[in-house]
Write a protein that holds these residues in place. Structure first.
Motif, PDB file in Angstrom:
ATOM      1  N   GLY A 130       0.789  -1.221   0.000  1.00 40.78           N
ATOM      2  CA  GLY A 130       0.000   0.000   0.000  1.00 40.78           C
ATOM      3  C   GLY A 130       0.818   1.266   0.000  1.00 40.78           C
ATOM      4  O   GLY A 130       0.258   2.365   0.110  1.00 40.78           O
ATOM      5  N   GLU A 131       2.150   1.148  -0.096  1.00 38.46           N
ATOM      6  CA  GLU A 131       2.995   2.343  -0.049  1.00 38.46           C
ATOM      7  C   GLU A 131       3.058   3.090  -1.381  1.00 38.46           C
ATOM      8  O   GLU A 131       3.520   4.227  -1.405  1.00 38.46           O
ATOM      9  N   THR A 132       2.631   2.473  -2.451  1.00 43.30           N
ATOM     10  CA  THR A 132       2.776   3.107  -3.770  1.00 43.30           C
ATOM     11  C   THR A 132       2.083   4.470  -3.807  1.00 43.30           C
ATOM     12  O   THR A 132       2.680   5.481  -4.187  1.00 43.30           O
ATOM     13  N   ALA A 133       0.808   4.493  -3.417  1.00 43.46           N
ATOM     14  CA  ALA A 133       0.068   5.763  -3.425  1.00 43.46           C
ATOM     15  C   ALA A 133       0.643   6.741  -2.406  1.00 43.46           C
ATOM     16  O   ALA A 133       0.680   7.958  -2.642  1.00 43.46           O
ATOM     17  N   ALA A 134       1.109   6.205  -1.270  1.00 42.19           N
ATOM     18  CA  ALA A 134       1.672   7.075  -0.234  1.00 42.19           C
ATOM     19  C   ALA A 134       2.961   7.733  -0.715  1.00 42.19           C
ATOM     20  O   ALA A 134       3.189   8.930  -0.500  1.00 42.19           O
ATOM     21  N   LEU A 135       3.824   6.959  -1.358  1.00 41.40           N
ATOM     22  CA  LEU A 135       5.075   7.517  -1.879  1.00 41.40           C
ATOM     23  C   LEU A 135       4.808   8.530  -2.977  1.00 41.40           C
ATOM     24  O   LEU A 135       5.514   9.539  -3.101  1.00 41.40           O
ATOM     25  N   GLN A 136       3.791   8.270  -3.784  1.00 41.44           N
ATOM     26  CA  GLN A 136       3.430   9.222  -4.833  1.00 41.44           C
ATOM     27  C   GLN A 136       2.960  10.541  -4.220  1.00 41.44           C
ATOM     28  O   GLN A 136       3.314  11.629  -4.702  1.00 41.44           O
ATOM     29  N   ALA A 137       2.167  10.454  -3.158  1.00 42.85           N
ATOM     30  CA  ALA A 137       1.691  11.680  -2.494  1.00 42.85           C
ATOM     31  C   ALA A 137       2.852  12.446  -1.877  1.00 42.85           C
ATOM     32  O   ALA A 137       2.906  13.676  -1.950  1.00 42.85           O
ATOM     33  N   ARG A 138       3.801  11.733  -1.261  1.00 44.28           N
ATOM     34  CA  ARG A 138       4.962  12.411  -0.683  1.00 44.28           C
ATOM     35  C   ARG A 138       5.799  13.069  -1.768  1.00 44.28           C
ATOM     36  O   ARG A 138       6.263  14.213  -1.611  1.00 44.28           O
ATOM     37  N   ALA A 139       6.025  12.354  -2.879  1.00 43.09           N
ATOM     38  CA  ALA A 139       6.818  12.907  -3.974  1.00 43.09           C
ATOM     39  C   ALA A 139       6.170  14.170  -4.540  1.00 43.09           C
ATOM     40  O   ALA A 139       6.861  15.144  -4.865  1.00 43.09           O
ATOM     41  N   LYS A 140       4.848  14.157  -4.644  1.00 37.81           N
ATOM     42  CA  LYS A 140       4.144  15.337  -5.160  1.00 37.81           C
ATOM     43  C   LYS A 140       4.305  16.523  -4.214  1.00 37.81           C
ATOM     44  O   LYS A 140       4.549  17.656  -4.647  1.00 37.81           O
ATOM     45  N   ALA A 141       4.179  16.266  -2.906  1.00 32.73           N
ATOM     46  CA  ALA A 141       4.324  17.353  -1.924  1.00 32.73           C
ATOM     47  C   ALA A 141       5.739  17.923  -1.951  1.00 32.73           C
ATOM     48  O   ALA A 141       5.927  19.143  -1.883  1.00 32.73           O
ATOM     49  N   LEU A 142       6.735  17.045  -2.074  1.00 29.65           N
ATOM     50  CA  LEU A 142       8.117  17.523  -2.124  1.00 29.65           C
ATOM     51  C   LEU A 142       8.396  18.274  -3.419  1.00 29.65           C
ATOM     52  O   LEU A 142       9.145  19.264  -3.428  1.00 29.65           O
ATOM     53  N   ALA A 143       7.820  17.810  -4.513  1.00 32.52           N
ATOM     54  CA  ALA A 143       8.027  18.505  -5.790  1.00 32.52           C
ATOM     55  C   ALA A 143       7.476  19.923  -5.751  1.00 32.52           C
ATOM     56  O   ALA A 143       7.994  20.830  -6.419  1.00 32.52           O
ATOM     57  N   GLU A 144       6.424  20.140  -4.971  1.00 34.96           N
ATOM     58  CA  GLU A 144       5.839  21.475  -4.853  1.00 34.96           C
ATOM     59  C   GLU A 144       6.651  22.383  -3.926  1.00 34.96           C
ATOM     60  O   GLU A 144       6.688  23.603  -4.114  1.00 34.96           O
ATOM     61  N   SER A 145       7.294  21.787  -2.914  1.00 35.38           N
ATOM     62  CA  SER A 145       7.979  22.611  -1.908  1.00 35.38           C
ATOM     63  C   SER A 145       9.463  22.802  -2.186  1.00 35.38           C
ATOM     64  O   SER A 145      10.043  23.814  -1.772  1.00 35.38           O
ATOM     65  N   LEU A 146      10.099  21.857  -2.873  1.00 36.88           N
ATOM     66  CA  LEU A 146      11.550  21.963  -3.091  1.00 36.88           C
ATOM     67  C   LEU A 146      11.951  23.203  -3.900  1.00 36.88           C
ATOM     68  O   LEU A 146      12.962  23.847  -3.558  1.00 36.88           O
ATOM     69  N   PRO A 147      11.258  23.582  -4.969  1.00 35.66           N
ATOM     70  CA  PRO A 147      11.676  24.795  -5.702  1.00 35.66           C
ATOM     71  C   PRO A 147      11.710  26.040  -4.814  1.00 35.66           C
ATOM     72  O   PRO A 147      12.641  26.850  -4.903  1.00 35.66           O
ATOM     73  N   ARG A 148      10.730  26.189  -3.959  1.00 39.15           N
ATOM     74  CA  ARG A 148      10.720  27.361  -3.072  1.00 39.15           C
ATOM     75  C   ARG A 148      11.872  27.275  -2.079  1.00 39.15           C
ATOM     76  O   ARG A 148      12.504  28.288  -1.744  1.00 39.15           O
ATOM     77  N   ALA A 149      12.149  26.045  -1.587  1.00 43.65           N
ATOM     78  CA  ALA A 149      13.264  25.884  -0.653  1.00 43.65           C
ATOM     79  C   ALA A 149      14.584  26.221  -1.329  1.00 43.65           C
ATOM     80  O   ALA A 149      15.463  26.867  -0.725  1.00 43.65           O
ATOM     81  N   GLU A 150      14.745  25.796  -2.589  1.00 46.43           N
ATOM     82  CA  GLU A 150      15.960  26.131  -3.328  1.00 46.43           C
ATOM     83  C   GLU A 150      16.093  27.645  -3.482  1.00 46.43           C
ATOM     84  O   GLU A 150      17.195  28.210  -3.365  1.00 46.43           O
ATOM     85  N   THR A 151      14.990  28.308  -3.740  1.00 46.30           N
ATOM     86  CA  THR A 151      15.011  29.769  -3.896  1.00 46.30           C
ATOM     87  C   THR A 151      15.412  30.461  -2.589  1.00 46.30           C
ATOM     88  O   THR A 151      16.186  31.434  -2.594  1.00 46.30           O
TER      89      THR A 151
END
Length: 374
Positions: A130-151
């Motif tokens: 059952g981790e597939t959907a969970a990992l996808q949700a985490r990856a999506k959240a990180l993809a949204e926040s990492l660019p701002r963190a890099e900035t």
């Protein structure tokens, strides 16, 4: 001498490729692990059913006593042997039941194997199920926040060169950014590993899947018992051409209806019931069997679900607190407040990624455990 000839040919072909869409954008074909097994049992059953459903063509030739051939009365002398030719068709009507049952058993065996393959795949993944959907949700959240963190880190480097920030402040923010990057990298690696393993259908209930396996397994045994009982019966008709050479015959044809019953059938019922109950117990209690392992896995998943529900409540509370602090901080414009804001943003990004993971994982776990509310 008697020679019996029976002929029947049935061919079945089924092809299919299941396509699975990967989150990284790659799509690869996955074959059904039960496809080969189902094709084999279906082909085998059709080959066996062909002999049961088709009529029998027979022919025999030999020598008989002429007197017997003419009636066998005391007034008829035995005489010299005469050549006799017999040919015709025969059909056992019980074969209709046996042929249909063979095909039904093959379909039950296919359903049993499909459920077993899914159960074994679940056992292989264990608590990672059952981790597939969970990992996808985490990856999506990180993809949204990492660019701002890099900035944020880039802006802080510029301020360091201009003297508006200290090295300690930059190192603290970079360390949090590195944690986010490591989490994103670990998430992608975990998704790649899971993509190599067989996956359950979305929303699959493990308990229902286990019941489907046990039901199909029981049906296989019930149909096998029916086939054993059918061997006690014979209702056949035979007819055709029958001629004794050099003997006058008005009509060289014959027909025969035969009903046969084996008395051993009277003792089969209890034996078949014993076999069926024994198979149920064997399937349920086998130490190395998938049903027992899945029941243990269900217990472990319930423990995981309870722990993650508690953790999700804690994380959600932290996220709410940090969001409230962030709203208060953003109203101020001092340098120290901006640094604190940066720390809050990066910590909030990590917590939101964990929150997304826990929420998606709990939803999948509840589906696997059959606890999804309508």
């Amino acid at each position: 001498m008697r020679t019996t000839l029976a002929c029947g040919v049935l061919v079945g072909m089924w092809t299919g490729v299941a396509l699975a869409a990967e989150d990284a954008g790659a799509v690869r074909a996955r074959s059904d692990p039960a496809r080969g097994y189902c094709e084999r049992v279906r082909g085998t059953s059709r080959a066996e059913a062909a002999l049961e459903l088709a009529p029998e063509v027979f022919a025999s030739i030999g020598a008989v006593n002429a007197g017997d051939a003419q009636g066998g009365s005391d007034e008829t002398p035995l005489g010299a042997p005469k050549l006799r030719l017999t040919a015709g068709l025969g059909y056992d009507f019980v074969g209709l039941y046996r042929g249909h049952t063979l095909r039904s058993r093959a379909e039950a065996e296919c359903r049993r194997y499909q459920a077993l393959a899914a159960l074994q795949g679940a056992v292989q993944q264990g608590t990672r199920l059952g981790e597939t959907a969970a990992l996808q949700a985490r990856a999506k959240a990180l993809a949204e926040s990492l660019p701002r963190a890099e900035t944020l880190v880039s802006q802080l480097r510029d301020e360091l060169r201009d003297g508006g920030a200290t090295l300690e402040e930059l190192n603290a923010v970079q360390l949090r950014l590195d944690h986010l990057r490591a989490l994103a990298r670990d998430t992608e690696q975990a998704r790649a590993r899971l993509a190599l393993e067989p996956a359950l259908a979305e929303g699959q209930d493990l308990g229902a899947l286990l019941m489907a396996f046990e039901s199909a397994d029981d049906q296989v045994e019930a149909l096998s018992g029916g086939l054993r009982k059918a061997r006690a019966w014979r209702l056949s008709v035979r007819g055709g051409y029958d001629e004794v050479f050099d003997v006058d015959q008005d009509t060289p044809l014959f027909g025969q209806l035969t009903l046969g019953y084996n008395l051993g059938h009277l003792w089969q019922g209890r034996a078949n019931a014993q076999a069926r109950e024994g198979r149920r117990q064997e399937t349920r209690d086998a130490v190395d069997g998938a049903p027992r392992q899945v029941r243990q896995l269900l217990g472990e998943l319930r423990i995981t679900e309870q722990g993650e529900q508690q953790r999700l409540r804690e994380v959600s509370t932290l996220v709410s607190d940090l969001e409230g602090q962030l709203r208060e901080v953003e109203r101020l414009e001092t340098r120290q407040v901006r640094r604190f804001r940066d720390y809050l943003l990066l910590e909030l990004a990590r917590l939101k990624a964990e929150q997304a993971y826990l929420g998606a994982h709990l939803k999948t776990l509840q589906a696997l455990l059959g606890e999804v509310k309508p």
